[in-house]
Enzyme design. Structure first.
Site, short mmCIF file in Angstrom:
data_model
loop_
_atom_site.label_atom_id
_atom_site.label_comp_id
_atom_site.label_asym_id
_atom_site.label_seq_id
_atom_site.Cartn_x
_atom_site.Cartn_y
_atom_site.Cartn_z
CG ASN A 182 -4.39 -4.89 12.61
OD1 ASN A 182 -3.75 -4.78 11.56
ND2 ASN A 182 -4.80 -6.05 13.09
CB SER A 195 -15.44 24.68 -29.34
OG SER A 195 -15.35 23.92 -30.53
CD GLU A 238 -20.45 21.16 -19.79
OE1 GLU A 238 -21.24 20.73 -20.61
OE2 GLU A 238 -19.38 21.70 -20.11
CB SER A 246 -0.94 0.00 1.21
OG SER A 246 -0.22 -0.21 2.41
CE LYS A 273 -20.62 25.56 -27.60
NZ LYS A 273 -20.48 24.13 -27.83
CD GLN A 293 -3.07 -2.41 1.83
OE1 GLN A 293 -2.40 -2.68 2.82
NE2 GLN A 293 -2.75 -2.85 0.63
CB THR A 310 -42.51 23.76 -9.99
OG1 THR A 310 -43.60 24.18 -10.81
CG2 THR A 310 -42.50 24.56 -8.69
N1 ARG Z 1 -1.34 -1.39 5.05
C1 ARG Z 1 -2.26 -1.98 5.95
C2 ARG Z 1 -3.65 -1.35 5.76
O1 ARG Z 1 -3.74 -0.34 5.19
C3 ARG Z 1 -1.81 -1.76 7.36
C4 ARG Z 1 -2.37 -2.72 8.34
C5 ARG Z 1 -1.78 -4.06 8.16
N2 ARG Z 1 -2.24 -4.99 9.12
C6 ARG Z 1 -2.20 -6.32 8.95
N3 ARG Z 1 -2.69 -7.03 9.89
N4 ARG Z 1 -1.66 -6.84 7.89
O2 ARG Z 1 -4.64 -1.88 6.16
#
Ligand code: ARG
Length: 453
Positions: A111, A278, A291, A24, A284, A323, A156
């Site tokens: 965690n 445009s 938009e 990540s 234009k 994640q 309306t």
């Molecule tokens: N990169 C992980 C996430 O975003 C961090 C937590 C990882 N925890 C684990 N038990 N593998 O969730």
């Protein structure tokens, strides 16, 4: 490939494809500041509680701050095979300060760490978004104050209905954005709670002082259940819900800006700096900002749905699925910030064509209800006056004229109770001024409302 921090129980290295799939770092690197702030607070608390030495805690702080500075200045890049930002920083710390770095993660899990980082990151961004929405709202308030007597048709079914003022119209959005801001404020209050100390899921045996860490980080409290602390992301869903509702409001306003700036309406004219041309048609001038805002609304809704679906079937507690929450939430944040700046600029610089608004209000029989109400005051029941007024409208359409342009004799053919005073009774000014009820368009009521904001 550096050895994994969790490699102790493994006999084989991770497959390359799994490494890439799992990582990540390419997106969670944006939380490096929050990760470092959280780690500094955690390690200082560990020392205060006698869990690690103060000397180690200070080394950790120095090391972490030097990492922050090197990332800030671009000296340290995320060019690494670390699994995520948490591992990246911890590895770098240990490279810099040795064994003390290895004590940082005492009493903590990724965690609770990632849950903290995401909350801190979201709060920082939420405050910025709050001020951007506030700026848009203030801009609308300023324009409304200048247009208390700018008459326009209210609609309306997109058919001209009754006369209102541009101030009254804008105030509808001032209300909507006001509620959006209070929704965000509420979401912030539930986000600004520290999950640190939840550990992997079951808390920790170390005597952590969770409250002092939360305090140090400027948070309003700690989560009350360690499973909940690591397993829920409802706060991210709340922020995305706020964002979706805000985008819905922005999208409706965009739709009207697109319509009102068209040659068919010509109620407003967008500034050249906020319009595009445009490549083929020289004449234009396109309302791309409005938009794109309308278009990006779909994207934010998509992020909200992603979050709801990611979370819906997960057993407690942490699952790697979570994640995936990050990129959806980041996209919500980036999209809002991307939209709000040019959107407010577009609103600030648009020209208001009062003449065309008033002509449209005059031309669309928007005073037909007021004509019916006028006859009610002469003693005729509303159902009957509604019919008389409808017949007069029909007569005007047949003769290509408007109610205010009829001669008194013509009026009298439909009801001999109609007198000279009808012209004043159905003028735009009277129609609007008479609507004094709270929430109505009368300049007097509107002024009071706007000044009270
Ligand atoms: N990169 C992980 C996430 O975003 C961090 C937590 C990882 N925890 C684990 N038990 N593998 O969730």
């Amino acid at each position: 490939m550096a050895k994994k921090m969790w490699a102790g129980r493994f006999e084989k290295a991770t497959d390359e494809a799994v490494n890439d799939f799992n990582s990540s770092l390419p997106f969670d690197c944006r939380m490096y500041k929050q990760d470092i702030e959280g780690s500094v607070a955690h390690s200082q608390m560990l020392a205060k509680q006698g869990i690690i030495s103060q000397e180690d805690a200070d080394k950790i702080r120095e090391g972490l701050l030097s990492i922050m500075e090197d990332i800030d200045t671009g000296k340290l890049t995320f060019d690494s095979d670390a699994e995520d930002i948490h591992m990246f920083i911890e590895e770098e710390l240990t490279n810099r300060i040795g064994d003390a770095g290895k004590r940082l993660h005492t009493g903590r899990s990724r965690n609770d760490q990632v849950a903290l980082d995401q909350r801190l990151y979201a709060i920082d961004e939420a405050y910025e978004i709050m001020s951007l929405v506030g700026e848009l709202r203030d801009t609308l308030i300023d324009i409304a104050k200048d247009n208390l007597e700018t008459y326009m048709p209210g609609y309306t079914h997109l058919q001209r209905a009754q006369p209102i003022t541009f101030a009254h119209y804008l105030s509808a959005y001032i209300e909507m954005f006001g509620r959006d801001m209070s929704r965000l404020e509420e979401a912030i209050s539930r986000t600004n709670i520290s999950p640190l100390g939840s550990g992997a899921l079951a808390g920790t045996t170390y005597p952590l002082d969770r409250e002092s860490v939360a305090d140090e980080l400027g948070m309003d409290g700690v989560t009350k259940n360690s499973l909940d602390g690591v397993a829920d992301r409802d706060w991210a869903i709340e922020i995305s819900s706020f964002a979706s509702i805000l985008m819905m409001h922005l999208s409706r306003l965009s739709e009207e800006i697109i319509l009102y700036s068209s040659q068919e309406f010509k109620f407003i004219e967008l500034d050249d700096a906020y319009s595009t041309g445009s490549s083929m048609m020289p004449q234009k001038k396109n309302p791309d900002v409005a938009e794109l805002t309308r278009g990006k609304t779909g994207r934010v809704y998509g992020d909200l749905i992603s979050l709801l679906v990611i979370m819906k079937g997960l057993p407690l507690t942490y699952n790697k699925d979570m994640q995936e929450v990050q990129e959806a939430l980041f996209d919500v944040i980036d999209t809002l910030k991307g939209v709000l700046v040019p959107f407010t600029g577009m609103i600030k610089t648009m020209k208001i064509r009062k003449d065309n608004m008033e002509a449209a209000a005059l031309g669309g029989f928007t005073n037909a209800t007021d004509l019916a109400d006028y006859l009610v005051r002469k003693g005729i029941p509303f159902r009957s006056t509604h019919e008389i007024s409808g017949k007069l409208v029909h007569y005007c359409i047949e003769n290509n004229t408007s109610l205010l342009d009829l001669k008194l004799e013509e009026f009298k053919k439909f009801s001999d109770l109609i007198e000279e005073d009808v012209y004043d009774a159905i003028s735009l000014k009277t129609c609007v001024e008479k609507r004094l009820v709270t929430g109505g368009p009368s300049p007097e009521a509107m002024k009071e409302y706007l000044n009270g904001l």
